[in-house]
Design a protein around this motif. Sequence first.
Motif, PDB file in Angstrom:
ATOM      1  N   ASN A 156       3.108  -5.624  -0.011  1.00  0.00           N
ATOM      2  CA  ASN A 156       2.160  -4.666   0.019  1.00  0.00           C
ATOM      3  C   ASN A 156       2.414  -3.568   1.160  1.00  0.00           C
ATOM      4  O   ASN A 156       2.461  -2.448   0.827  1.00  0.00           O
ATOM      5  N   ASN A 209      -4.889   0.789   2.400  1.00  0.00           N
ATOM      6  CA  ASN A 209      -3.800   1.496   1.906  1.00  0.00           C
ATOM      7  C   ASN A 209      -3.561   2.739   3.164  1.00  0.00           C
ATOM      8  O   ASN A 209      -4.336   3.449   3.437  1.00  0.00           O
ATOM      9  N   TYR A 266       1.990   1.994 -11.351  1.00  0.00           N
ATOM     10  CA  TYR A 266       1.548   1.814  -9.962  1.00  0.00           C
ATOM     11  C   TYR A 266       2.689   0.650  -9.466  1.00  0.00           C
ATOM     12  O   TYR A 266       2.903   0.039 -10.152  1.00  0.00           O
ATOM     13  N   GLU A 275       0.774  -9.935   0.103  1.00  0.00           N
ATOM     14  CA  GLU A 275       0.105  -8.936   0.899  1.00  0.00           C
ATOM     15  C   GLU A 275       1.172  -8.539   1.982  1.00  0.00           C
ATOM     16  O   GLU A 275       1.261  -7.171   2.189  1.00  0.00           O
ATOM     17  N   TYR A 297       3.524  -7.742  -7.561  1.00  0.00           N
ATOM     18  CA  TYR A 297       3.301  -9.120  -8.349  1.00  0.00           C
ATOM     19  C   TYR A 297       4.531  -9.118  -9.324  1.00  0.00           C
ATOM     20  O   TYR A 297       5.281  -8.125  -9.824  1.00  0.00           O
ATOM     21  N   PHE A 354      -6.498  -8.949 -13.184  1.00  0.00           N
ATOM     22  CA  PHE A 354      -6.189  -7.672 -12.277  1.00  0.00           C
ATOM     23  C   PHE A 354      -6.141  -6.635 -13.357  1.00  0.00           C
ATOM     24  O   PHE A 354      -5.584  -6.640 -14.495  1.00  0.00           O
ATOM     25  N   THR A 391       2.904   2.807  -2.867  1.00  0.00           N
ATOM     26  CA  THR A 391       2.312   2.657  -4.154  1.00  0.00           C
ATOM     27  C   THR A 391       2.819   3.450  -5.079  1.00  0.00           C
ATOM     28  O   THR A 391       2.324   3.222  -6.492  1.00  0.00           O
ATOM     29  N   GLY A 397       0.474  -0.141   0.110  1.00  0.00           N
ATOM     30  CA  GLY A 397      -0.302  -1.094  -0.681  1.00  0.00           C
ATOM     31  C   GLY A 397      -1.064  -1.671   0.464  1.00  0.00           C
ATOM     32  O   GLY A 397      -0.975  -1.080   1.682  1.00  0.00           O
ATOM     33  N   SER A 398      -2.052  -2.253   0.044  1.00  0.00           N
ATOM     34  CA  SER A 398      -3.126  -2.693   1.246  1.00  0.00           C
ATOM     35  C   SER A 398      -3.265  -4.380   1.323  1.00  0.00           C
ATOM     36  O   SER A 398      -2.407  -5.020   0.639  1.00  0.00           O
TER      37      SER A 398
END
Length: 893
Positions: A92, A118, A731, A89, A735, A725, A97, A109-110
């Motif tokens: 992000n 976002n 994108y 997080e 991760y 996912f 993105t 990112g969110s």
Amino acid sequence: MLIFKFCLTLFGLGSLALALTAQPDFAADVIRANLLQSSENAMLEKRNPVPAGYDAPPYYPAPKGGWVADWSAAYSKAQKVVANMTLAEKVNLTTGTGFLMGPCVGNTGSALRFGIPNLCLQDSALGIAATDNVTAFPAGITVGATFSKALMHARGFALGEEARGKGVNIQLGPTIGPLGRKPRGGRNWEGFGADPVLQGWGGAETIKGMQANGVIATVKHFVGNEQEMYRMDIIPHGLMRALSSNIDDRTLHELYAWPFMDAIKAGAGAIMTSYNEVNGSAASQNSKLINGILKDEFGFQGLVMSDWLAQIGGVSSALAGLDMAMPGDGNTPFLGLAYWAYDLSTSVLNGTVPLERLNDMVTRIVATWYQFGQDQDYPLPNFSANTDQPTGPCYPAALISPTCATNQYVNVQADHAIVARNVSREGITLLKNFNNTLPLSTAATLKVFGSDAQNNPDGINSCNQRACNKGVLGMGWGSGTANYPYLDAPIDAIKRKASQVTYYSGDSFPSGATVAAGDIAIVFISSDAGENQETVEGNNGDRSASGLEAWHNGDALVNAAAAKYSTVIVVVHTVGPILVEKWIDLPSVKGVLFAHLPGQEAGNSLTDILFGDYSPSGHLPYSIPKAESDYPSSVSLVGFELFQVQDTFSEGLYIDYRYLNKQKITPRYAFGHGLSYTTFSHTELSLTAVTPLSAIPPPRQPKGSTPIYSSVIPPPSEVTWPQGFNKIWRYLYPYLDNPSSISASKKYSYPAGYQTTPQPDPPAGGDQGGNPALWDIVYTVKLTITNTGFRPGKDVAMLFLQYPSDSPYETPIIQLRAFDKTDTLAPGQSQAVTLEVTRRDLSVWDVGMQNWVIPASQSKPFVFWVGSGSANLSVACESLSGACSGGRTPPVV
Ligand SMILES: *[C@@H]1O[C@H](CO)[C@@H](O)[C@H](O)[C@H]1NC(C)=O
Ligand SMILES: *[C@@H]1O[C@H](CO)[C@@H](O)[C@H](O)[C@H]1NC(C)=O
Ligand SMILES: *[C@@H]1O[C@H](CO)[C@@H](O)[C@H](O)[C@H]1NC(C)=O
Ligand SMILES: *[C@@H]1O[C@H](CO)[C@@H](O)[C@H](O)[C@H]1NC(C)=O
Ligand SMILES: *[C@@H]1O[C@H](CO)[C@@H](O)[C@H](O)[C@H]1NC(C)=O
Ligand SMILES: *[C@@H]1O[C@H](CO)[C@@H](O)[C@H](O)[C@H]1NC(C)=O
Ligand SMILES: *[C@@H]1O[C@H](CO)[C@@H](O)[C@H](O)[C@H]1NC(C)=O
Ligand SMILES: *[C@@H]1O[C@H](CO)[C@@H](O)[C@H](O)[C@H]1NC(C)=O
Ligand SMILES: *[C@@H]1O[C@H](CO)[C@@H](O)[C@H](O)[C@H]1NC(C)=O
């Protein structure tokens, strides 16, 4: 374009073609160059040494945000959230993105667990870019010419309302750098003028207006982006690095960083670094600039982002204080590669980027989001910068993208056309008006010449990012633009007002033009500039080909009209100074109006002035010289140099009027010049000493506390791909495929001067903007302005400061320090005006002491000159006697 096709074919991105033509702040030259990267990687890292005397000192660690009182509530909310965030997080929120991976020009990112979507970042400084149903406001340079703080604020407020209405979280404006050091520089028009005080007020009032709507304003570009050509790395990290703006410390403080102090003082939420390097270190990872100056000395509490694709390293930029990477991609977009995103996860897991630094980045971003109330019913984007269709790919850069509702065509214009017209009108600057030729009678027989009076026959938005100069020039080109909802062309407005109008739309004098006694010719000419990714009529962004001459043979058109008609009015739409020597003294050139860049209200605002419904009240936000050679040669555009272009600011403080005055060069029209249809007197001048002077500001308060978090590196499982996912190809995600394999086996070799112990609090700091005592008002100058003429009008009072003649610091003869504009005064009406002079206004940046010093003297006074322009100063007050007098010999002419 050829390169684009190649690129699109290469990556199989058919759907991109459309989107690209609508994309702001994106440089074709980056793609072009980066495609070459693989073959030429071998020769990297070579560059010319930065000239002796300039170095980029290390400044580590990055100061943490949260110690300023104004932000403490937002930081404590942010702390609670960040304390509970996973590594994924956190990462992000720091990274975009990817280019074209969301509706806006930048999308983070969110962190939806905490309600953080976002975040949408969107150009520009004069309107919401690349969308519909918005207002195309006049450009910054026009706003600067109004010298009206009220209009600066009103336009900022309207911009913010539109941004919010479209769901923009972070608006990419105002532009307060470039400052306009180089008259040919491509983006000077986005800012407010070639003076730090004018630029500072323009920026601060715009920010306050925008942010009153809950939108986060982004001041850009920090710092030294004074030329477009060579501003970027052409081959990443190597063969051709971005140009280096080599700026000494005093010049940085007193000119280029000065408006950023005002912006931070005004509470700006975000700052964008520039593409160029400073002293040989890229602005996106220059630790002295970001850690040292912005975050420590200027006490900046918001977030620092990179310009688009300007990030050149992951660990290096994190350590140097960058908080957000935009648009997220590494040096080449569309490959799904990033310096941050997944790789920031790696650098934290392997211990190279201290977790503390990541926590500070995220806390700054989340605190800024809270600071402007974006946790409370803030709209999501309801437009797409990538398409004008109602639906389309959500992620145009992905090969296979889900389909999204893209545009809801929300009309956010409200009644902002009024503000736009008021700004455009009040920016119009009357340079010459022989025998009160202006205003014109609506019954006059008018012959109007020049393509700049009409709309672009191909359509007002036909050129991508306005990268053409066809039809009336309402804005420059590049990412700092917006689509016109309409463009009120001057010729249409003139025809609405006057009964006898003939228009010749060509740019050469028509053979068939009729001439009768009493005819008045109005000749429209222009000069354009913009951002470097597009070349217009040979101009590569900067006015590289046209120089300071009017485009489209404008000088010849004026001359031809002046040969036939005994009364010629010249209207100029321009990004900056143009040379007027080829016609200014012709007897038939009776009137000259600089209408700057008026945006959508080009017509009405001009006829308001032409026909006398209003008196002009604009003033030049730069000087107009008689020849380009009147400027120092160091402010010419710098040309190609292998490895790295060096741009050394060797003229120091002496740009624009500061230089001309020093060299005793009389310009054609001085900074601040601007006539009215009426006349004003400045009387009853008085000086009040408000705060006793001390050489340096009182000591700052120590910093308050900042959020503290656990320093235990999070488990790798926090960045494993969530089960099932659904990845979008290319994108950017936080991760990693196999995070548990990451270890800190080798030792990272940190930059020279890297440390983790905080630096001592800089004496010049202490609050947002710097030591708060810098804004103490030390003197006020009061005066009465009276309209002594026969028409209503507004006057501008400017205060120029002259330092004591025995000051040990060499300083420009006079410098603008305060200004104010009156309300509309009827004939005979008066208004009291107070001009405030702060401690900073009286101070010089002492490089040795690293502090602002007032060079007060026992025997020589500060002189506060007041007038309506830099070359129209005849009343003044003096600090030692406190006396004010009129009829004095001006300090400069
Ligand atoms: C640039 O170099 C000058 C001269 O060494 C130095 O005073 C200044 O602090 C440097 N500025 C930055 C941002 O590196
Ligand atoms: C964070 O976690 C703590 C402890 O688990 C919990 O009490 C608190 O409500 C959480 N805060 C947020 C904003 O989720
Ligand atoms: C990170 O942001 C992306 C959207 O950009 C989202 O799909 C993903 O769930 C976010 N990750 C976390 C951990 O919130
Ligand atoms: C502007 O909004 C209106 C609805 O208010 C819509 O009909 C129109 O298509 C929009 N304009 C553009 C240029 O999309
Ligand atoms: C779009 O704009 C409207 C009006 O400003 C707003 O109410 C809405 O929340 C925005 N966002 C979406 C996703 O509709
Ligand atoms: C940690 O990861 C970053 C990003 O991949 C890398 O640049 C750095 O060299 C790594 N550090 C160590 C000690 O391996
Ligand atoms: C615009 O200018 C008019 C005329 O001076 C004035 O009455 C009005 O209040 C101004 N409005 C705004 C929003 O600036
Ligand atoms: C100025 O204008 C007045 C009134 O129109 C006229 O009488 C006079 O001749 C003009 N003066 C000059 C020098 O042109
Ligand atoms: C000089 O200033 C006075 C007072 O504001 C004004 O009336 C006059 O028009 C100005 N002159 C010029 C040339 O700007």
